[in-house]
Design a protein around this motif. Structure first.
Motif, mmCIF file in Angstrom:
data_model
loop_
_atom_site.group_PDB
_atom_site.id
_atom_site.type_symbol
_atom_site.label_atom_id
_atom_site.label_comp_id
_atom_site.label_asym_id
_atom_site.label_seq_id
_atom_site.Cartn_x
_atom_site.Cartn_y
_atom_site.Cartn_z
ATOM 1 N N LEU A 166 0.821 -1.202 0.000
ATOM 2 C CA LEU A 166 0.000 0.000 0.000
ATOM 3 C C LEU A 166 0.861 1.260 0.000
ATOM 4 O O LEU A 166 0.588 2.212 -0.743
ATOM 5 N N VAL A 167 1.913 1.270 0.814
ATOM 6 C CA VAL A 167 2.801 2.443 0.857
ATOM 7 C C VAL A 167 3.516 2.606 -0.482
ATOM 8 O O VAL A 167 3.634 3.720 -1.002
ATOM 9 N N GLY A 168 3.980 1.500 -1.057
ATOM 10 C CA GLY A 168 4.637 1.585 -2.355
ATOM 11 C C GLY A 168 3.707 2.127 -3.431
ATOM 12 O O GLY A 168 4.111 2.963 -4.252
ATOM 13 N N ALA A 169 2.465 1.664 -3.414
ATOM 14 C CA ALA A 169 1.491 2.157 -4.390
ATOM 15 C C ALA A 169 1.212 3.640 -4.180
ATOM 16 O O ALA A 169 1.091 4.410 -5.140
ATOM 17 N N ALA A 170 1.111 4.047 -2.915
ATOM 18 C CA ALA A 170 0.854 5.460 -2.611
ATOM 19 C C ALA A 170 1.994 6.340 -3.106
ATOM 20 O O ALA A 170 1.772 7.423 -3.663
ATOM 21 N N GLU A 171 3.226 5.875 -2.922
ATOM 22 C CA GLU A 171 4.386 6.655 -3.377
ATOM 23 C C GLU A 171 4.360 6.847 -4.890
ATOM 24 O O GLU A 171 4.548 7.967 -5.390
ATOM 25 N N SER A 172 4.143 5.776 -5.616
ATOM 26 C CA SER A 172 4.117 5.869 -7.078
ATOM 27 C C SER A 172 2.946 6.712 -7.562
ATOM 28 O O SER A 172 3.088 7.522 -8.482
ATOM 29 N N LEU A 173 1.799 6.532 -6.929
ATOM 30 C CA LEU A 173 0.613 7.275 -7.342
ATOM 31 C C LEU A 173 0.760 8.765 -7.057
ATOM 32 O O LEU A 173 0.298 9.605 -7.845
ATOM 33 N N ALA A 174 1.416 9.114 -5.963
ATOM 34 C CA ALA A 174 1.629 10.529 -5.638
ATOM 35 C C ALA A 174 2.502 11.199 -6.687
ATOM 36 O O ALA A 174 2.234 12.332 -7.117
ATOM 37 N N THR A 175 3.556 10.513 -7.104
ATOM 38 C CA THR A 175 4.430 11.064 -8.134
ATOM 39 C C THR A 175 3.677 11.226 -9.450
ATOM 40 O O THR A 175 3.805 12.249 -10.136
ATOM 41 N N TRP A 176 2.873 10.214 -9.794
ATOM 42 C CA TRP A 176 2.067 10.304 -11.022
ATOM 43 C C TRP A 176 1.054 11.428 -10.930
ATOM 44 O O TRP A 176 0.871 12.196 -11.879
ATOM 45 N N ALA A 177 0.362 11.545 -9.804
ATOM 46 C CA ALA A 177 -0.657 12.576 -9.640
ATOM 47 C C ALA A 177 -0.055 13.974 -9.742
ATOM 48 O O ALA A 177 -0.643 14.870 -10.354
ATOM 49 N N ASN A 178 1.124 14.159 -9.143
ATOM 50 C CA ASN A 178 1.768 15.475 -9.204
ATOM 51 C C ASN A 178 2.190 15.843 -10.616
ATOM 52 O O ASN A 178 2.293 17.025 -10.950
#
Length: 220
Positions: A166-178
């Motif tokens: 979950l943390v790994g997915a959140a990290e990648s998704l945050a970078t993509w969202a930004n």
């Protein structure tokens, strides 16, 4: 041009200005390309003063990592209110995470993109913060499983693995969202919550994925 210099400015305020300027410069230009001259000018101070306060470019970068990491973990913890249902706590934590990374894109770039690619000790600083987040999420998932009263014996190792994922997915998704125009923090949080909670819900109801057929025996 940098900010107007103020010789009477308190040290704490001056240092914060330097760190603000450094985070912006490192986040947008990268650690290697960023210069101390550029950081000093953006902060409105002389380069010797930056060295006097923060010793070296390496120490300045480390100070930026520590400050941004502390702010991120504090934001996530502050966003979760104990006593609420488990799904609400997880949602609040995710939304706090994505809100903070969206509002502080340079700080997130320092943590997720820059610090990890320039070796030790920078990577170790980020790893410590990531571990703190993983432990926090592990606790949320464990509470969710046990609150459901359907799978109170979910193995600790499986809970820890879910938290890592979950943390790994959140990290990648945050970078993509930004990097993706039009994606809000709430939308990013909802995307991950939908993805994660569907899986967690199945686990709580003792319905894990069983592979393509009985012969696989993945959960026997």
């Amino acid at each position: 041009m940098g900010a107007v210099k103020n010789k009477r400015m308190p040290r704490a305020v001056r240092e914060r200005q330097m760190l603000d300027a450094a985070v912006r410069t490192f986040g947008q230009r990268g650690y290697r390309a960023a210069s101390m001259d550029e950081i000093a000018d953006l902060a409105g101070v002389s380069k010797p003063l930056v060295y006097l306060y923060l010793n070296s470019k390496e120490d300045l970068f480390t100070a930026c990592i520590r400050r941004e990491a502390k702010a991120l973990t504090a934001a996530v913890r502050a966003g979760v209110q104990p006593g609420l249902p488990a799904d609400r706590q997880l949602w609040d934590g995710l939304r706090a995470f994505f809100t903070h990374t969206a509002e502080n894109p340079d700080g997130w770039a320092v943590l997720h993109l820059q610090a990890r690619t320039h070796g030790e000790p920078f990577a170790a600083e980020v790893a410590a913060t990531r571990e703190e987040l993983v432990v926090f999420v592990t606790q949320l998932i464990a509470v969710a499983a046990r609150e459901a009263h359907r799978n109170p014996s979910l193995p600790d190792r499986e809970v820890a693995g879910l938290a890592e994922a979950l943390v790994g997915a959140a990290e990648s998704l945050a970078t993509w969202a930004n990097a993706t125009p039009g994606v809000s923090a709430k939308q990013a949080a909802a995307t991950l919550m939908d993805f994660a909670w569907a899986g967690l819900g199945n686990l709580m109801e003792s319905r894990p994925w069983s592979g393509s057929g009985p012969a696989d025996g993945l959960h026997r």
